[in-house]
Write a protein that holds these residues in place. Structure first.
Motif, PDB file in Angstrom:
ATOM      1  N   PRO A 216      24.728   4.427 -35.222  1.00 34.61           N
ATOM      2  CA  PRO A 216      24.404   3.292 -36.103  1.00 34.61           C
ATOM      3  C   PRO A 216      25.269   2.063 -35.840  1.00 34.61           C
ATOM      4  O   PRO A 216      24.776   0.928 -35.918  1.00 34.61           O
ATOM      5  CB  PRO A 216      24.643   3.867 -37.504  1.00 34.61           C
ATOM      6  N   VAL A 217      26.572   2.261 -35.529  1.00 33.54           N
ATOM      7  CA  VAL A 217      27.463   1.120 -35.294  1.00 33.54           C
ATOM      8  C   VAL A 217      27.658   0.870 -33.802  1.00 33.54           C
ATOM      9  O   VAL A 217      27.390  -0.214 -33.289  1.00 33.54           O
ATOM     10  CB  VAL A 217      28.829   1.338 -35.980  1.00 33.54           C
ATOM     11  N   LEU A 218      28.143   1.891 -33.082  1.00 37.28           N
ATOM     12  CA  LEU A 218      28.426   1.711 -31.660  1.00 37.28           C
ATOM     13  C   LEU A 218      27.157   1.569 -30.828  1.00 37.28           C
ATOM     14  O   LEU A 218      27.214   1.128 -29.680  1.00 37.28           O
ATOM     15  CB  LEU A 218      29.243   2.896 -31.138  1.00 37.28           C
ATOM     16  N   GLY A 219      26.019   1.944 -31.396  1.00 38.87           N
ATOM     17  CA  GLY A 219      24.770   1.820 -30.682  1.00 38.87           C
ATOM     18  C   GLY A 219      23.934   0.666 -31.181  1.00 38.87           C
ATOM     19  O   GLY A 219      23.805  -0.361 -30.518  1.00 38.87           O
ATOM     20  N   PHE A 220      23.381   0.798 -32.369  1.00 40.77           N
ATOM     21  CA  PHE A 220      22.422  -0.191 -32.869  1.00 40.77           C
ATOM     22  C   PHE A 220      23.058  -1.560 -33.091  1.00 40.77           C
ATOM     23  O   PHE A 220      22.510  -2.588 -32.671  1.00 40.77           O
ATOM     24  CB  PHE A 220      21.785   0.314 -34.162  1.00 40.77           C
ATOM     25  N   VAL A 221      24.205  -1.590 -33.759  1.00 42.36           N
ATOM     26  CA  VAL A 221      24.848  -2.885 -34.033  1.00 42.36           C
ATOM     27  C   VAL A 221      25.250  -3.574 -32.734  1.00 42.36           C
ATOM     28  O   VAL A 221      25.096  -4.792 -32.581  1.00 42.36           O
ATOM     29  CB  VAL A 221      26.074  -2.689 -34.949  1.00 42.36           C
ATOM     30  N   LYS A 222      25.727  -2.811 -31.780  1.00 43.86           N
ATOM     31  CA  LYS A 222      26.072  -3.405 -30.481  1.00 43.86           C
ATOM     32  C   LYS A 222      24.849  -3.957 -29.775  1.00 43.86           C
ATOM     33  O   LYS A 222      24.921  -4.991 -29.105  1.00 43.86           O
ATOM     34  CB  LYS A 222      26.757  -2.361 -29.596  1.00 43.86           C
ATOM     35  N   MET A 223      23.729  -3.271 -29.895  1.00 42.10           N
ATOM     36  CA  MET A 223      22.501  -3.778 -29.289  1.00 42.10           C
ATOM     37  C   MET A 223      22.180  -5.178 -29.819  1.00 42.10           C
ATOM     38  O   MET A 223      21.893  -6.105 -29.049  1.00 42.10           O
ATOM     39  CB  MET A 223      21.338  -2.827 -29.590  1.00 42.10           C
ATOM     40  N   VAL A 224      22.235  -5.325 -31.129  1.00 36.71           N
ATOM     41  CA  VAL A 224      21.927  -6.615 -31.744  1.00 36.71           C
ATOM     42  C   VAL A 224      22.931  -7.677 -31.297  1.00 36.71           C
ATOM     43  O   VAL A 224      22.556  -8.818 -30.965  1.00 36.71           O
ATOM     44  CB  VAL A 224      21.929  -6.481 -33.276  1.00 36.71           C
ATOM     45  N   LEU A 225      24.211  -7.317 -31.268  1.00 38.96           N
ATOM     46  CA  LEU A 225      25.249  -8.280 -30.882  1.00 38.96           C
ATOM     47  C   LEU A 225      25.111  -8.700 -29.419  1.00 38.96           C
ATOM     48  O   LEU A 225      25.287  -9.871 -29.079  1.00 38.96           O
ATOM     49  CB  LEU A 225      26.633  -7.669 -31.127  1.00 38.96           C
ATOM     50  N   ILE A 226      24.806  -7.742 -28.545  1.00 39.84           N
ATOM     51  CA  ILE A 226      24.668  -8.069 -27.122  1.00 39.84           C
ATOM     52  C   ILE A 226      23.518  -9.039 -26.911  1.00 39.84           C
ATOM     53  O   ILE A 226      23.639 -10.012 -26.157  1.00 39.84           O
ATOM     54  CB  ILE A 226      24.470  -6.783 -26.294  1.00 39.84           C
ATOM     55  N   VAL A 227      22.389  -8.812 -27.580  1.00 38.29           N
ATOM     56  CA  VAL A 227      21.247  -9.717 -27.454  1.00 38.29           C
ATOM     57  C   VAL A 227      21.600 -11.099 -27.987  1.00 38.29           C
ATOM     58  O   VAL A 227      21.341 -12.127 -27.335  1.00 38.29           O
ATOM     59  CB  VAL A 227      20.021  -9.145 -28.198  1.00 38.29           C
ATOM     60  N   ALA A 228      22.219 -11.149 -29.164  1.00 36.23           N
ATOM     61  CA  ALA A 228      22.542 -12.441 -29.792  1.00 36.23           C
ATOM     62  C   ALA A 228      23.545 -13.229 -28.958  1.00 36.23           C
ATOM     63  O   ALA A 228      23.360 -14.431 -28.720  1.00 36.23           O
ATOM     64  CB  ALA A 228      23.085 -12.204 -31.201  1.00 36.23           C
TER      65      ALA A 228
END
Length: 243
Positions: A216-228
């Motif tokens: 949830p954090v190291l995966g999904f949140v990082k995905m959103v941050l990398i795209v942004a």
């Protein structure tokens, strides 16, 4: 790299000399035997006088024959579940590469999202994340994705050196490693952690439990941050969307 025979002979003689040398006062003779074995193994690895796997097998053989440790200690690494997790991951990664499954999978997803640059960056990160579950080798995933992303970028008008090209490359590479930290067998540091936890503390990390806690954090949140962050630092527009 070819090693001079004299250097190999010197390493062997030095290892034998250390092995046979009388130990200092208060030091068990086993310490000198172990030191001699270490000198031989490290010397062979450093000079590549022998293939690395041969040197490793010789170390195990000599450790048993010279009785520097009991066989159950020498081969204790093979009783760890982490070793077989790594080995299984290497087999899966090679199978995905050899069959072309990873390339077909990446192209199938990426080719559908060339309508806009942010959408393509999101698809790139999504593909890098999905590959973490089917190809447990970070370097293998990078080597698979980079040529595909590079070819697709040129096809849609993002030439090497442009902001969009750089952003896509960076998103693919960063996501490949960073998202992999949330999937237990997806990269080497996770496996080192699992092996150390099992060997030192007797803690067995489970795949599903690790994924549920970390993703949830190291995966999904990082995905959103990398795209942004990619779209913010490397803005671009697509000139020739793939039909």
């Amino acid at each position: 790299m070819r090693t001079h025979p004299m250097l190999s002979a010197f390493i062997v003689l030095l290892a034998v000399a250390v092995f046979l040398a009388p130990p200092p006062a208060g030091v068990p003779v086993l310490v000198m035997h172990t030191a001699g074995l270490v000198v031989f193994t490290v010397g062979m690895w450093a000079t590549q006088a022998l293939p690395e796997h041969i040197t490793g097998l010789l170390f195990l053989l000599l450790a048993v024959l010279t009785e520097v440790a009991p066989p159950n200690v020498v081969f204790s690494g093979f009783t760890s579940g982490t070793l077989w997790l790594v080995l299984g991951g290497l087999f899966i990664a090679e199978a995905v590469r050899a069959t072309g499954l990873g390339e077909r999978f990446a192209l199938l997803l990426l080719g559908r999202f060339t309508g806009s640059y942010p959408l393509l960056v999101s698809a790139t990160v999504l593909v890098a994340t999905a590959l973490c579950f089917v190809m447990p080798a970070t370097l293998g995933r990078v080597l698979l994705l980079v040529p595909i992303i590079a070819g697709l970028a040129r096809r849609i008008g993002l030439a090497p050196g442009t902001s969009g090209y750089t952003g896509l490359m960076l998103a693919a590479i960063v996501a490949t490693f960073q998202i992999g930290t949330s999937v237990l067998p997806a990269n080497a540091p996770n496996l080192v952690l699992a092996g150390a936890a099992e060997a030192v503390h007797g803690v067995h990390l489970e795949y599903a439990e690790y994924l549920w806690v970390q993703f949830p954090v190291l995966g999904f949140v990082k995905m959103v941050l990398i795209v942004a962050v990619t779209c913010w630092l490397f803005p671009a527009s697509i000139e020739r969307p793939v039909a």
